[in-house]
Design a protein around this motif. Structure first.
Motif, PDB file in Angstrom:
ATOM      1  N   TRP A 191      -4.216  -1.387   0.474  1.00 40.25           N
ATOM      2  CA  TRP A 191      -2.884  -1.390  -0.136  1.00 40.25           C
ATOM      3  C   TRP A 191      -2.608  -0.069  -0.830  1.00 40.25           C
ATOM      4  N   TRP A 192      -3.552   0.424  -1.604  1.00 46.40           N
ATOM      5  CA  TRP A 192      -3.350   1.678  -2.321  1.00 46.40           C
ATOM      6  C   TRP A 192      -3.129   2.840  -1.352  1.00 46.40           C
ATOM      7  N   ALA A 193      -3.913   2.900  -0.291  1.00 47.62           N
ATOM      8  CA  ALA A 193      -3.770   4.001   0.664  1.00 47.62           C
ATOM      9  C   ALA A 193      -2.420   3.942   1.372  1.00 47.62           C
ATOM     10  N   LEU A 194      -2.018   2.762   1.813  1.00 54.30           N
ATOM     11  CA  LEU A 194      -0.739   2.627   2.511  1.00 54.30           C
ATOM     12  C   LEU A 194       0.437   2.889   1.574  1.00 54.30           C
ATOM     13  N   ASP A 195       0.329   2.411   0.348  1.00 57.65           N
ATOM     14  CA  ASP A 195       1.391   2.668  -0.625  1.00 57.65           C
ATOM     15  C   ASP A 195       1.539   4.158  -0.887  1.00 57.65           C
ATOM     16  N   TYR A 196       0.424   4.858  -0.955  1.00 55.89           N
ATOM     17  CA  TYR A 196       0.456   6.301  -1.243  1.00 55.89           C
ATOM     18  C   TYR A 196       1.082   7.090  -0.089  1.00 55.89           C
ATOM     19  N   PHE A 197       0.701   6.745   1.143  1.00 53.28           N
ATOM     20  CA  PHE A 197       1.160   7.530   2.290  1.00 53.28           C
ATOM     21  C   PHE A 197       2.492   7.040   2.882  1.00 53.28           C
ATOM     22  N   PHE A 198       2.747   5.740   2.829  1.00 53.34           N
ATOM     23  CA  PHE A 198       3.904   5.193   3.542  1.00 53.34           C
ATOM     24  C   PHE A 198       4.867   4.386   2.671  1.00 53.34           C
ATOM     25  N   GLY A 199       4.483   4.077   1.446  1.00 53.50           N
ATOM     26  CA  GLY A 199       5.364   3.325   0.572  1.00 53.50           C
ATOM     27  C   GLY A 199       4.931   1.881   0.410  1.00 53.50           C
ATOM     28  N   SER A 200       5.441   1.248  -0.644  1.00 51.65           N
ATOM     29  CA  SER A 200       4.990  -0.095  -0.987  1.00 51.65           C
ATOM     30  C   SER A 200       5.390  -1.142   0.044  1.00 51.65           C
ATOM     31  N   ASN A 201       6.544  -0.987   0.700  1.00 54.83           N
ATOM     32  CA  ASN A 201       6.950  -1.984   1.690  1.00 54.83           C
ATOM     33  C   ASN A 201       5.955  -2.066   2.842  1.00 54.83           C
ATOM     34  N   VAL A 202       5.520  -0.915   3.326  1.00 53.48           N
ATOM     35  CA  VAL A 202       4.523  -0.891   4.401  1.00 53.48           C
ATOM     36  C   VAL A 202       3.222  -1.533   3.918  1.00 53.48           C
ATOM     37  N   ALA A 203       2.837  -1.229   2.679  1.00 49.31           N
ATOM     38  CA  ALA A 203       1.596  -1.781   2.132  1.00 49.31           C
ATOM     39  C   ALA A 203       1.675  -3.302   2.039  1.00 49.31           C
ATOM     40  N   TRP A 204       2.789  -3.831   1.515  1.00 42.41           N
ATOM     41  CA  TRP A 204       2.909  -5.277   1.375  1.00 42.41           C
ATOM     42  C   TRP A 204       3.016  -5.971   2.728  1.00 42.41           C
ATOM     43  N   LEU A 205       3.726  -5.375   3.675  1.00 43.15           N
ATOM     44  CA  LEU A 205       3.826  -5.982   5.008  1.00 43.15           C
ATOM     45  C   LEU A 205       2.478  -5.990   5.714  1.00 43.15           C
ATOM     46  N   PHE A 206       1.725  -4.927   5.541  1.00 45.31           N
ATOM     47  CA  PHE A 206       0.397  -4.843   6.160  1.00 45.31           C
ATOM     48  C   PHE A 206      -0.509  -5.940   5.608  1.00 45.31           C
ATOM     49  N   ILE A 207      -0.533  -6.092   4.286  1.00 41.88           N
ATOM     50  CA  ILE A 207      -1.384  -7.108   3.671  1.00 41.88           C
ATOM     51  C   ILE A 207      -0.897  -8.504   4.038  1.00 41.88           C
ATOM     52  N   ALA A 208       0.427  -8.706   4.048  1.00 44.52           N
ATOM     53  CA  ALA A 208       0.965 -10.019   4.425  1.00 44.52           C
ATOM     54  C   ALA A 208       0.568 -10.389   5.844  1.00 44.52           C
ATOM     55  N   THR A 209       0.631  -9.427   6.756  1.00 42.20           N
ATOM     56  CA  THR A 209       0.248  -9.693   8.142  1.00 42.20           C
ATOM     57  C   THR A 209      -1.240  -9.979   8.241  1.00 42.20           C
ATOM     58  N   ALA A 210      -2.058  -9.250   7.483  1.00 39.91           N
ATOM     59  CA  ALA A 210      -3.501  -9.500   7.482  1.00 39.91           C
ATOM     60  C   ALA A 210      -3.806 -10.908   6.979  1.00 39.91           C
ATOM     61  N   ILE A 211      -3.096 -11.340   5.938  1.00 37.30           N
ATOM     62  CA  ILE A 211      -3.303 -12.701   5.418  1.00 37.30           C
ATOM     63  C   ILE A 211      -2.878 -13.736   6.456  1.00 37.30           C
ATOM     64  N   ALA A 212      -1.716 -13.501   7.098  1.00 35.27           N
ATOM     65  CA  ALA A 212      -1.244 -14.425   8.136  1.00 35.27           C
ATOM     66  C   ALA A 212      -2.244 -14.505   9.283  1.00 35.27           C
ATOM     67  N   TYR A 213      -2.828 -13.365   9.638  1.00 33.48           N
ATOM     68  CA  TYR A 213      -3.825 -13.350  10.714  1.00 33.48           C
ATOM     69  C   TYR A 213      -5.053 -14.157  10.301  1.00 33.48           C
ATOM     70  N   TYR A 214      -5.474 -13.987   9.056  1.00 31.83           N
ATOM     71  CA  TYR A 214      -6.629 -14.745   8.567  1.00 31.83           C
ATOM     72  C   TYR A 214      -6.360 -16.249   8.607  1.00 31.83           C
TER      73      TYR A 214
END
Length: 239
Positions: free
Chosen positions: A134-157
């Motif tokens: 989350w921290w890396a994605l937020d730094y490079f691409f913004g918080s929306n990308v970070a939250w969507l990435f984590i949300a998708t990872a949780i959905a996949y789990y």
């Protein structure tokens, strides 16, 4: 008959030695799916001012999660690595002795202890890998990308846990009869053949990683019914 008797003996041993007296299977399910859905909804709620290009985080996270599932299952879960012995023991040494291709369904809800990830490992992986991601994605691409990435990872789990549990339901269960579940279960059941478990069908959910890496097996090996009981119960995997 000999094989099934050996499996039942191991299951009784596992229940007596590995399942805590206070274990609550419904609580385990609630933590996994209730907690997971709450975390998923929270991530989506934190997305603000979404731009269409940021939705690319969803397929990127799906592909990453599929690859992580493949790598984690093929190596740490089926080969002993220093520092990861508990994961290897729990999966190759216990899960594959509790369930074989000849004995896939669990007998009761307490057996979910041998199917679902324990809460401690869930918190470890999402805390140890999710927060830095989350921290890396937020730094490079913004918080929306970070939250969507984590949300998708949780959905996949959650999808992973749902499918894996479905594979180990009795064949007559309504969820087990869903066509997609039946097709994917066949691949996972082939993986539970002790002769194939370290070589084929490492994706629990969708076999993209297996297809790309050449480890996808659509048919079981011949002569499964003639395997020695010790091999069928996976005793070699625990050594």
């Amino acid at each position: 008959m000999i094989e099934h008797a050996a499996i039942q003996r191991y299951r009784e041993h596992y229940r007596a030695t590995e399942i805590p007296h206070g274990y609550r299977p419904l609580g385990h399910l609630l933590f996994t799916f209730g907690g997971g859905l709450l975390a998923f909804a929270t991530c989506l709620w934190l997305v603000d001012g979404l731009r269409p290009v940021e939705l690319l985080a969803v397929p990127a996270a799906f592909l990453y999660a599929n690859f992580a599932e493949y790598v984690g299952h093929r190596w740490p879960m089926h080969r002993p690595f220093r520092g990861l012995g508990l994961i290897y023991k729990r999966h190759a040494g216990q899960h594959h002795r509790f369930f074989t291709d000849q004995a896939m369904p669990f007998d009761g809800l307490r057996d979910l202890r041998a199917v679902l990830f324990p809460p401690s490992l869930v918190l470890f992986f999402f805390g140890g890998f999710g927060i830095p991601a989350w921290w890396a994605l937020d730094y490079f691409f913004g918080s929306n990308v970070a939250w969507l990435f984590i949300a998708t990872a949780i959905a996949y789990y959650l999808n992973y846990e749902f499918l894996h549990t479905a594979y180990h339901l009795p064949a007559a269960h309504s969820i087990a009869r869903i066509p997609l579940v039946r097709r994917l279960k066949w691949l996972h059941q082939t993986h539970h053949d002790p002769r194939q478990m370290a070589h084929a069908n490492f994706n629990i959910s969708y076999p993209l990683g297996d297809w790309l890496c050449g480890t996808l097996r659509r048919r079981p090996l011949a002569g499964a019914e003639q395997r020695p009981a010790t091999q069928a119960t996976g005793e070699k995997a625990s050594r």
